[in-house]
Design a protein around this motif. Structure first.
Motif, PDB file in Angstrom:
ATOM      1  N   UNK A 143      -0.644  62.443   9.063  1.00  0.00           N
ATOM      2  CA  UNK A 143      -1.084  63.347  10.135  1.00  0.00           C
ATOM      3  C   UNK A 143      -0.951  64.813   9.739  1.00  0.00           C
ATOM      4  N   UNK A 144       0.243  65.222   9.356  1.00  0.00           N
ATOM      5  CA  UNK A 144       0.461  66.647   9.073  1.00  0.00           C
ATOM      6  C   UNK A 144      -0.329  67.115   7.854  1.00  0.00           C
ATOM      7  N   UNK A 145      -0.281  66.419   6.715  1.00  0.00           N
ATOM      8  CA  UNK A 145      -1.096  66.908   5.582  1.00  0.00           C
ATOM      9  C   UNK A 145      -2.595  66.876   5.864  1.00  0.00           C
ATOM     10  N   UNK A 146      -3.080  65.917   6.660  1.00  0.00           N
ATOM     11  CA  UNK A 146      -4.504  65.899   6.996  1.00  0.00           C
ATOM     12  C   UNK A 146      -4.887  67.161   7.752  1.00  0.00           C
ATOM     13  N   UNK A 151      -8.594  68.994   8.085  1.00  0.00           N
ATOM     14  CA  UNK A 151      -9.265  67.879   8.740  1.00  0.00           C
ATOM     15  C   UNK A 151      -8.873  67.791  10.206  1.00  0.00           C
ATOM     16  N   UNK A 152      -9.666  67.086  10.988  1.00  0.00           N
ATOM     17  CA  UNK A 152      -9.282  66.668  12.331  1.00  0.00           C
ATOM     18  C   UNK A 152      -8.765  65.244  12.243  1.00  0.00           C
ATOM     19  N   UNK A 153      -7.851  64.874  13.144  1.00  0.00           N
ATOM     20  CA  UNK A 153      -7.185  63.576  13.075  1.00  0.00           C
ATOM     21  C   UNK A 153      -7.356  62.811  14.375  1.00  0.00           C
ATOM     22  N   UNK A 154      -7.670  61.527  14.244  1.00  0.00           N
ATOM     23  CA  UNK A 154      -7.565  60.581  15.344  1.00  0.00           C
ATOM     24  C   UNK A 154      -6.525  59.548  14.932  1.00  0.00           C
ATOM     25  N   UNK A 155      -5.465  59.415  15.725  1.00  0.00           N
ATOM     26  CA  UNK A 155      -4.373  58.496  15.420  1.00  0.00           C
ATOM     27  C   UNK A 155      -4.444  57.278  16.321  1.00  0.00           C
ATOM     28  N   UNK A 156      -4.427  56.107  15.706  1.00  0.00           N
ATOM     29  CA  UNK A 156      -4.312  54.843  16.427  1.00  0.00           C
ATOM     30  C   UNK A 156      -2.973  54.234  16.047  1.00  0.00           C
ATOM     31  N   UNK A 157      -2.069  54.107  17.021  1.00  0.00           N
ATOM     32  CA  UNK A 157      -0.763  53.552  16.727  1.00  0.00           C
ATOM     33  C   UNK A 157      -0.723  52.082  17.093  1.00  0.00           C
ATOM     34  N   UNK A 158       0.264  51.390  16.541  1.00  0.00           N
ATOM     35  CA  UNK A 158       0.478  49.990  16.875  1.00  0.00           C
ATOM     36  C   UNK A 158       0.665  49.831  18.380  1.00  0.00           C
TER      37      UNK A 158
END
Length: 461
Positions: A143-146, A151-158
């Protein structure tokens, strides 16, 4: 609208319920990410760093609250759950600091009448799929390096740890990161696969199982996008006959049993020189017997439940099969009343008289069990350590630094240690070989997977 439920391994109760995103919500998030990234890529690096640093400040301010949530979501004992928030902070701040040099243009000597250099350009929208076992630390790796890379980030967690994605979102919101640069979505498996196939997604980072990595590759096939896959492990340790025995036992056993063995880089098989085998086993069994299996919300508990009863039963099956094939089990599960078939609570176990014909020595356990084999030489140890479909980390315990380093060079693993294990230094590249995955996160090198090179050849008029 589909609902996902988080069943707490602590007591089997429903701890969290969340609505999974509908296709329209996914489309809206993608559109926001694309628009936001076009502006974010032009934000100066120093300003990106300020946003991310403020996020970390906001994140760690809720350490105690998040530690308790972590315990209820995935079962880690409360006595050590807060350490993950510290790990998140260390990795985030390290990657923020490394960005300036990692993302700096590569300056080349000018040729007559020509200026030349290479820049690191952001990829676009990064889709990050994070697991439950170390939900904050695995997510932050990407997340942080992206975001620092533009970049923009979309996070999908468990679905086991949905609050972790929400807490990261909350911290970015408090840092006033521009809308759309970081978003999270609760997604079904089908929706996750569809998002990987989306042409507006330029990078996928996945941490999880080997079948999960195969799913990513299938859905990304033919689009030639960047993927980072951190998958399974069957990490070995070798204890040479020149060690400080007590220190070696403490180090390797903690590496095997921390987080109830639910670590991709946890030690799952130990090879000990025959000269010290009996003494090592005696100390290792004593170490395992002092673990207290119990309610992870109790500060006195040192071994919590596995993430779900089926995971515990899977490990029970490996142990029972090994014992039936001749292995010796040193821990009486009757000493741990909570450890019963069908329960997420599983007694620790140490096995000897094992070999590589047994699943417990070749198949990922992801539980509180370790097999120990005697070896007669360094060469035998290295051959057995490399006899695996996996290669994430490997450790050698020895007093001889030169010999330890020479042996480490022969190991087929992404990270090799001497005199420690189950550790991640964010200034080193985190990577695996064989079925442990491909790609790299963290370190300066990790930024290369989150950017693309762009060459400039500027001929003077």
């Amino acid at each position: 609208m589909a609902t996902q439920k988080t069943i707490s391994p602590v007591d089997g109760s429903v701890y969290v319920e969340r609505q999974q995103a509908e296709p329209a919500e996914v489309e809206a998030a993608l559109a926001r990410a694309v628009t936001a990234q076009r502006a974010w890529r032009d934000v100066p690096l120093a300003e990106r760093a300020r946003f991310c640093s403020r996020m970390v400040d906001a994140f760690v301010a809720r350490r105690d609250e998040m530690a308790e949530e972590l315990t209820w979501q995935m079962g880690r004992p409360i006595a050590v759950a807060g350490g993950e928030i510290g790990g998140f902070e260390e990795r985030a701040r390290t990657m923020i600091a490394l960005a300036e040099t990692a993302l700096a243009p590569v300056e080349l000597a000018d040729k007559p009448g020509v200026t030349r250099y290479i820049t690191r350009e952001p990829l676009g929208v990064s889709f990050i799929v994070a697991p439950w076992n170390f939900p904050f630390m695995t997510a932050v790796n990407a997340v942080v390096p992206s975001i620092m890379a533009g970049n923009a980030v979309i996070l999908k967690h468990s679905a086991q740890t949905p609050l972790c994605a929400e807490r990261i979102q909350q911290a970015f919101d408090e840092a006033r990161l521009p809308e759309g640069v970081f978003q999270h979505l609760h997604l079904s498996h089908d929706a996750t696969e569809a998002l990987i196939r989306e042409t507006r997604v330029a990078h996928v980072s996945f941490t999880g199982s080997v079948p999960g990595g195969e799913m990513v590759e299938r859905n990304a096939a033919g689009r030639f996008i960047a993927t980072g896959l951190e998958l399974g492990g069957k990490d070995p340790a070798y204890i040479r006959n020149d060690v400080d025995l007590d220190a070696a036992v403490d180090g390797v056993m903690d590496g095997a049993f921390f987080n109830s063995g639910q670590s991709c880089c946890g030690i799952e098989r130990i090879y000990v020189h025959r000269d010290i085998f009996d003494a090592f086993v005696e100390r290792a069994v004593a170490w395992a017997r002092q673990l207290k299996l119990g309610d992870p919300t109790d500060p006195a508990t040192t071994l919590g439940p596995l993430v779900r009863p089926s995971a515990a039963d899977f490990v029970r099956g490996q142990i029972e099969e090994a014992v039936a094939a001749g292995a010796r089990a040193w821990i009486d599960s009757g000493d741990h009343p909570l450890s019963t078939p069908g329960s997420a609570y599983l007694a620790p176990q140490v096995l000897t008289d094992v070999d590589h014909a047994m699943r417990v020595m070749t198949e990922e356990n992801f539980g509180p069990v370790v097999g120990i084999m005697a070896v007669d030489s360094d060469d035998e140890a290295i051959a057995l350590m490399n006899d695996s479909d996996f290669g994430l980390t490997a450790a050698i315990f020895t007093r001889d630094r030169i010999v330890g380093e020479a042996l480490a060079r022969r190991l087929e693993a992404g990270t090799v240690f001497t005199n420690r294990c189950d550790y991640l230094d964010p200034e080193l590249a985190w990577t695996g070989v064989k079925q442990s995955g491909r790609g790299c996160s963290l370190s300066r090198i990790g930024y290369e997977t989150l950017t693309r090179p762009k060459s400039f050849h500027l001929k003077h008029a």
